[in-house]
Design a protein around this motif. Structure first.
Motif, short mmCIF file in Angstrom:
data_model
loop_
_atom_site.label_atom_id
_atom_site.label_comp_id
_atom_site.label_asym_id
_atom_site.label_seq_id
_atom_site.Cartn_x
_atom_site.Cartn_y
_atom_site.Cartn_z
N LEU A 199 0.82 -1.21 0.00
CA LEU A 199 0.00 0.00 0.00
C LEU A 199 0.86 1.26 0.00
CD1 LEU A 199 -2.66 -1.31 2.51
CD2 LEU A 199 -3.12 -0.65 0.14
N LEU B 63 -2.23 5.18 -5.65
CA LEU B 63 -3.39 5.29 -4.76
C LEU B 63 -3.16 6.37 -3.72
CD1 LEU B 63 -2.76 3.85 -1.79
CD2 LEU B 63 -3.08 1.77 -3.08
N GLU C 205 -7.93 7.81 0.84
CA GLU C 205 -9.14 7.23 0.24
C GLU C 205 -9.85 6.35 1.27
OE1 GLU C 205 -10.29 4.23 -3.46
OE2 GLU C 205 -8.41 5.39 -3.52
N THR D 16 -12.39 3.28 2.45
CA THR D 16 -13.00 1.99 2.14
C THR D 16 -13.50 1.39 3.44
OG1 THR D 16 -12.69 -0.17 1.10
CG2 THR D 16 -10.83 0.70 2.32
N SER D 17 -14.65 0.75 3.40
CA SER D 17 -15.28 0.19 4.61
C SER D 17 -15.47 1.26 5.68
CB SER D 17 -14.46 -0.97 5.18
OG SER D 17 -14.28 -1.98 4.22
N SER E 160 -10.38 5.47 6.27
CA SER E 160 -9.29 5.76 5.33
C SER E 160 -8.29 4.60 5.30
CB SER E 160 -8.56 7.05 5.72
OG SER E 160 -7.80 6.86 6.90
N LEU E 161 -7.63 4.46 4.18
CA LEU E 161 -6.62 3.41 4.05
C LEU E 161 -5.52 3.58 5.10
CD1 LEU E 161 -6.22 3.28 0.16
CD2 LEU E 161 -7.48 1.68 1.60
N SER F 34 -10.35 -5.81 5.43
CA SER F 34 -10.85 -4.72 4.58
C SER F 34 -9.80 -4.33 3.54
CB SER F 34 -11.19 -3.49 5.44
OG SER F 34 -12.29 -3.76 6.30
N LEU F 35 -8.53 -4.30 3.95
CA LEU F 35 -7.45 -3.96 3.03
C LEU F 35 -7.22 -5.06 1.99
CD1 LEU F 35 -4.98 -2.34 5.59
CD2 LEU F 35 -6.24 -1.16 3.78
N ASP G 256 -9.53 -7.08 0.87
CA ASP G 256 -10.65 -6.94 -0.07
C ASP G 256 -10.43 -5.77 -1.02
OD1 ASP G 256 -12.07 -9.12 0.91
OD2 ASP G 256 -13.24 -7.92 2.33
N TYR G 257 -9.89 -4.69 -0.51
CA TYR G 257 -9.67 -3.49 -1.32
C TYR G 257 -8.63 -3.75 -2.41
CZ TYR G 257 -8.15 1.23 -2.59
OH TYR G 257 -7.82 2.35 -3.29
N VAL G 258 -7.55 -4.43 -2.06
CA VAL G 258 -6.46 -4.66 -3.02
C VAL G 258 -6.70 -5.92 -3.85
CG1 VAL G 258 -3.99 -5.10 -3.29
CG2 VAL G 258 -4.78 -3.52 -1.52
#
Length: 319
Positions: free
Chosen positions: A136, A145, A149, A151-152, A155-156, A174-175, A177-179
């Motif tokens: 990341l 990225l 940003e 997600t869920s 922020s990342l 969550s991370l 799933d995001y990546v």
């Protein structure tokens, strides 16, 4: 009669003068040659003396250098013996605490590394999270990225901190799933983490039942830590170290380290698995990676890692 006497006297004087000139010239040339020889002898003697003195100085210089080198080598050997002796019992206790152990301690001050060089894949548990963080942050530096940003609902950047500092599994999932697992594994391979792979999300017992697991290795973890220390003033390594220094789980590497000493680490626990990797920022930083599978009991393994870390730290400080 008078004229004869006069001629005789004149002849006698001329003859004497010639003889004097002959002997005088011979004496002059003889003296000159003797002088030359004497001068050459003196010059030769001086040059010889200079050469001898120079050679003597050079020999003395070489002997001094050799002596210093020998002393340095002897000192290095003494440090090495001291280090091995000090850590010998710790390593023995560590080896007895689990069925499979991989360890490495790198002393930056002496550029010495003590390791069992066990580079087989080991169950990573939460240590896998540093590699997800690495992906990341690298993407962020490359402009691929934005860590702000969301997600869920978070922020990342915030998710990364929770994933590392409190080892939060929901944040990790969550991370992932995001990546996506495929992207993560592709990055691990391209970054040189050839034995690191993510096959399931955290606490996914169904995936575990199917034989899916997350793995890493001694070499991969040491490669990651060495990069972090080498480039500690550069982005993204400075940011990753800051996150790791905020680690809240103090059961192993941090456990016995004196208060106030900075440690950047990431633990990993699972049934029969106790891992910890990190950097102790002493006078001369120490990099430690310990991966254990099939442990006897969590407390036994954790105590062994803690004692090993403390002794390594104490060997690294100036006294």
């Amino acid at each position: 009669m008078g004229k004869k006497i006069m001629k005789f006297v004149v002849g006698f004087l001329i003859g004497g003068l010639c003889i004097a000139l002959v002997f005088g010239g011979a004496h002059f040339f003889y003296s000159k040659e003797v002088g030359k020889k004497a001068k050459n002898t003196i010059t030769s003697s001086v040059v010889s003396k200079k050469v001898t003195n120079t050679a003597t100085k050079e020999i003395a210089k070489e002997e001094t250098k050799d002596s210093k080198d020998a002393t340095s080598e002897s000192s290095d050997e003494s440090v090495s013996k001291l280090t091995n002796k000090t850590l010998e019992k710790d390593i023995e206790a560590l080896n007895q605490s689990a069925g499979s152990v991989a360890y490495s301690i790198y002393f930056t001050g002496t550029d010495k590394e003590i390791s069992n060089h066990n580079n087989e894949q080991m169950v990573s548990a939460s240590v896998i999270k540093v590699f997800i963080m690495d992906y990341l942050y690298q993407q962020s530096v490359q402009g691929q990225l934005d860590l702000s940003e969301v997600t869920s609902g978070e922020s990342l950047d915030s998710l990364i901190r929770r994933m590392i500092q409190s080892s939060d599994n929901e944040a990790t999932n969550s991370l992932i799933d995001y990546v996506g697992m495929d992207k993560l594994n592709q990055y691990f391979a391209s970054a040189g983490y050839t034995q690191t792979t993510v096959q399931r999300k955290m606490l996914d017992t169904n995936a575990q039942a199917q034989g899916l697991e997350n793995y890493t290795s001694l070499n991969d973890t040491m490669t990651f830590l060495k990069k972090c220390l080498t480039y500690q003033t550069e982005s993204p390594y400075s940011e990753m170290l800051t996150v790791m220094k905020g680690q809240q789980i103090n059961t192993k590497i941090r456990r016995l380290i004196p208060e106030g000493v900075q440690v950047a680490n990431k633990t990993g626990e699972l049934g029969g698995v106790d891992n910890d990797i990190g950097i102790i920022f002493s006078d001369h930083p120490v990099i430690i990676s310990v991966l254990t599978n099939n442990g006897q009991s969590p407390e036994t393994v954790r105590q062994a890692i803690s004692q090993l870390s403390l002794d390594a730290y104490e060997l690294s400080i100036d006294k």
